[in-house]
Design a protein around this motif. Structure first.
Motif, short mmCIF file in Angstrom:
data_model
loop_
_atom_site.label_atom_id
_atom_site.label_comp_id
_atom_site.label_asym_id
_atom_site.label_seq_id
_atom_site.Cartn_x
_atom_site.Cartn_y
_atom_site.Cartn_z
N LYS A 1 13.19 14.40 -3.41
CA LYS A 1 13.23 13.17 -4.33
C LYS A 1 13.47 13.91 -5.59
CE LYS A 1 10.54 9.51 -2.02
NZ LYS A 1 9.55 8.48 -2.39
N GLY A 2 13.69 15.11 -5.84
CA GLY A 2 13.87 15.95 -7.01
C GLY A 2 13.65 17.17 -6.98
N THR A 3 14.04 17.96 -8.23
CA THR A 3 13.97 19.33 -8.15
C THR A 3 13.44 19.78 -9.67
OG1 THR A 3 15.71 19.97 -6.64
CG2 THR A 3 15.48 21.43 -8.29
N ILE A 4 12.73 20.86 -9.72
CA ILE A 4 12.18 21.47 -10.89
C ILE A 4 12.66 22.93 -11.13
CG2 ILE A 4 10.09 22.27 -12.02
CD1 ILE A 4 8.69 19.79 -11.60
N LEU A 5 13.10 23.30 -12.33
CA LEU A 5 13.63 24.55 -12.52
C LEU A 5 12.80 25.28 -13.78
CD1 LEU A 5 17.56 24.09 -12.53
CD2 LEU A 5 16.20 24.70 -10.40
N PHE A 6 12.56 26.52 -13.73
CA PHE A 6 11.72 27.00 -14.91
C PHE A 6 12.15 28.38 -15.24
CE2 PHE A 6 8.19 29.42 -16.51
CZ PHE A 6 7.89 29.10 -17.70
N GLY B 1 18.23 44.78 -16.93
CA GLY B 1 18.78 43.61 -17.84
C GLY B 1 17.71 42.33 -17.91
N GLN B 2 16.93 42.59 -16.81
CA GLN B 2 15.68 41.49 -16.91
C GLN B 2 14.60 41.86 -17.52
OE1 GLN B 2 16.37 38.54 -15.61
NE2 GLN B 2 17.95 38.47 -14.31
N LYS B 3 14.06 41.32 -18.44
CA LYS B 3 12.98 41.74 -19.17
C LYS B 3 11.78 41.32 -18.86
CE LYS B 3 15.84 44.24 -21.58
NZ LYS B 3 15.96 45.64 -21.13
N ASN B 4 11.50 40.01 -18.70
CA ASN B 4 10.13 39.19 -18.24
C ASN B 4 10.61 37.89 -17.70
OD1 ASN B 4 7.49 39.33 -17.86
ND2 ASN B 4 7.12 38.27 -19.49
N SER B 5 11.48 37.90 -16.65
CA SER B 5 12.04 36.72 -16.14
C SER B 5 11.26 36.26 -15.08
CB SER B 5 13.38 36.92 -15.75
OG SER B 5 13.87 35.84 -15.57
N LEU B 6 10.43 35.23 -15.26
CA LEU B 6 9.82 34.59 -14.09
C LEU B 6 10.43 33.25 -13.95
CD1 LEU B 6 7.57 33.85 -11.72
CD2 LEU B 6 6.25 33.03 -13.77
N LYS B 7 11.12 33.11 -12.78
CA LYS B 7 12.21 32.01 -12.50
C LYS B 7 11.58 31.13 -11.23
CE LYS B 7 16.75 33.44 -14.17
NZ LYS B 7 16.57 34.69 -14.74
N LEU B 8 11.30 29.98 -11.42
CA LEU B 8 10.69 29.25 -10.49
C LEU B 8 11.66 27.83 -10.03
CD1 LEU B 8 7.10 29.28 -11.74
CD2 LEU B 8 7.71 30.20 -9.81
N GLU B 9 11.83 27.93 -8.90
CA GLU B 9 12.87 26.52 -8.35
C GLU B 9 11.86 25.81 -7.41
OE1 GLU B 9 16.58 28.29 -6.99
OE2 GLU B 9 17.01 29.29 -8.90
N ILE B 10 11.62 24.44 -7.71
CA ILE B 10 10.91 23.74 -6.73
C ILE B 10 11.76 22.70 -6.02
CG2 ILE B 10 8.83 22.52 -6.24
CD1 ILE B 10 8.94 24.62 -8.97
N TYR B 11 11.98 22.69 -4.75
CA TYR B 11 13.01 21.54 -4.16
C TYR B 11 12.38 20.55 -3.49
CZ TYR B 11 16.59 24.98 -5.87
OH TYR B 11 17.26 25.77 -6.44
N GLY B 12 12.25 19.41 -3.85
CA GLY B 12 11.80 18.18 -2.85
C GLY B 12 12.88 17.37 -2.62
#
Length: 391
Positions: free
Chosen positions: A278-283, A265-276
Motif C-alpha cells: 500500500k505504499g513505500t518509504i525512502l530515506f 564518493g559515498q561519504k556516509n550514505s545509509l539508504k533505506l527503501e521499504i516497499y509495502g
C-alpha cells in the motif's frame, strides 16, 4: 516559611573513550539538559589510556575529571552511569564489570566483537535489570526523527504488508589502497570490518522499522585491499571491506543489505527503501531531515513520492529544537539517545535498544560470517521468544 523536599540525587556520569564516539557523546551530554527535560546529572569523569590526551579531551568536552584506568570507575559511589565509547574488543569486559558494580550502562554498537561476548553481556544486563540497573546499546540512527517517523507510519499500516526492504550503507574512507593500517582493520581488535561497523546499523534499522525478526541469512564478505602499510611495514587486513546479505524475516518480508567502506564518493550514505503493498518509504542519511513517502492507496493519476520535511513539532523529538524548516544534524541523534537513556533511568523503565536487541543484531552478523565462510550457504536462525525488554 515552607520547606521544600530535597531534590533527587544528581546522576554521576563516567565516559570511557574520547575519540570519534567520545566526541559525539560528549556533545550530547553537554547539550541534552538544555533542550529536554531529563533527570539531573553531572559529567564527572572521562577515561582514556593516554593521560595527556584524555586530560585535554576532558577539559575540552566538559568533564570534571579524567582517569587512565577504567576500573577506577567501578569503586566510585558518585558514578551512576557508565557510557562506553571504547573499541568493540573492550565492550564485554567493561560492560559486565560496570553492570555488576551497579552502574547503568550505555555501550556503543555493535554490542561486542563476538557472539559469545554479546551473549555474556546480555546475561549480565538481565541480571542487573532485576536489580533496577538499566542498559542500552547505542544504535543512534533509531533517533533520527525521519526514521522514527518511518517506524510510526509502518506501524500504523500506511505501507500495508511490507514485502521487501533494501538497505545500503556506503562509505569510501578505505577506497584509497594506500590508506594506512588502523585497529579497525584487524579482526582481533575490530571483530569485523564493514560488517560490524556499518551493517550492524543497517540490520538494526530493518528490525527497528519493521518490528520484525530475522529467520534466515545468506551472506558474502570481500576484502579488496588485503594488505596495508602499518607501523611495521605491510600488514595483513584481516576484516572485510564490504559485505552483502539477504535476510528472511519472520513476517515473510525479505531484506537485502549491502555495506562498503570502499564505495568511492559515498561519504556516509545509509539508504533505506521499504516497499509495502500500500505504499513505500525512502530515506537517505545524507538528507536526514527528509523522508520520501508514496501512498499507493491514492488514485493512480495523482500518485507520486512526496517529500516530507521532518522538522515539525509533531514529529519525533523535534518539539525541543528549532522552528519548522530549521533542520537538525547528525549530532542530534546522540542528544536524543542520551535523552531517552536518562528518561528510562528516571522512570525506572528498560530503555531500547536493549542488550537483547543488540544480541539479535549480533546473531545476524555472525550468521552472515558463517554463510560467507560456507560459500553463501543458507543459515537458519533460531529466534528466541521476544521479551518485553527486547521488544
Amino acid at each position: 516559611m515552607s520547606h521544600q523536599s530535597n531534590p533527587p540525587k544528581s546522576l554521576g556520569v563516567a565516559m570511557i573513550g574520547y575519540a570519534f564516539m567520545g566526541k559525539a557523546h560528549s556533545n550530547a551530554w553537554r547539550n541534552v539538559a538544555s533542550y529536554f527535560d531529563v533527570p539531573a546529572f553531572e559529567q564527572k569523569l572521562l577515561v582514556g589510556r593516554d593521560a595527556g590526551q584524555v586530560a585535554e579531551a576532558a577539559a575540552k568536552y566538559g568533564w570534571a575529571e579524567f582517569a587512565t584506568d577504567w576500573r577506577s570507575v567501578l569503586e566510585r559511589d558518585d558514578i551512576d552511569i557508565v557510557d562506553i565509547c571504547a573499541p568493540g574488543w573492550m565492550h564485554a569486559e567493561i560492560s559486565i564489570a560496570a553492570l555488576e558494580a551497579g552502574k547503568h550502562v550505555l555501550v556503543e554498537k555493535p554490542l561486542a566483537n563476538t557472539l559469545a561476548e554479546a551473549e555474556a553481556m546480555t546475561a549480565a544486563a538481565q541480571a542487573a535489570r532485576a536489580r533496577g540497573v538499566q542498559s542500552m546499546v547505542g544504535f543512534n540512527y533509531r533517533r533520527v526523527p525521519a526514521l522514527a517517523l518511518a517506524r510510526e507510519l509502518i506501524a500504523e499500516g500506511r505501507l500495508g504488508t511490507v514485502r521487501h526492504v533494501r538497505a545500503a550503507y556506503l562509505q569510501d574512507w578505505l577506497a584509497d589502497p594506500y590508506s594506512p593500517m588502523t585497529w579497525r582493520l584487524k579482526k582481533e581488535t575490530a571483530g569485523s570490518g564493514a560488517l560490524g561497523d556499518i551493517a550492524s546499523h543497517a540490520i538494526d534499522q530493518v528490525l527497528f522499522l519493521l518490528g520484525d525478526a530475522v529467520t534466515e541469512v545468506t551472506g558474502r564478505l570481500h576484502t579488496f585491499t588485503p594488505v596495508r602499510a602499518g607501523k611495521n611495514g605491510l600488514e595483513d587486513v584481516t576484516v572485510d571491506d564490504a559485505a552483502w546479505a539477504t535476510l528472511s524475516l519472520a513476517s515473510g518480508a525479505i531484506a537485502s543489505v549491502e555495506v562498503s567502506r570502499v564505495a568511492t564518493g559515498q561519504k556516509n550514505s545509509l539508504k533505506l527503501e521499504i516497499y509495502g503493498d500500500k505504499g513505500t518509504i525512502l530515506f537517505d542519511l545524507e538528507n536526514l531531515n527528509e523522508l520520501g513517502f508514496l501512498d499507493a492507496t491514492a488514485p493512480v493519476r495523482e500518485q507520486g513520492f512526496r517529500r516530507i520535511l521532518v522538522n515539525e513539532p509533531e514529529h519525533p523529538y523535534l518539539d525541543a529544537w528549532w522552528p519548522q524548516g530549521h533542520i537538525i544534524g547528525w549530532e542530534h541523534t546522540f542528544t536524543h539517545e542520551i535523552r531517552d537513556f536518562l528518561a528510562a533511568i528516571g522512570s525506572g523503565s528498560s530503555p531500547s535498544p536493549s542488550f537483547e536487541e543488540g544480541l539479535a543484531v549480533q546473531r545476524v552478523l555472525a550468521a552472515v560470517e558463517e554463510s560467507a565462510a560456507a560459500k553463501s550457504a543458507l543459515i537458519q536462525l533460531a529466534n528466541p521468544p521476544r521479551t518485553a525488554e527486547g521488544a
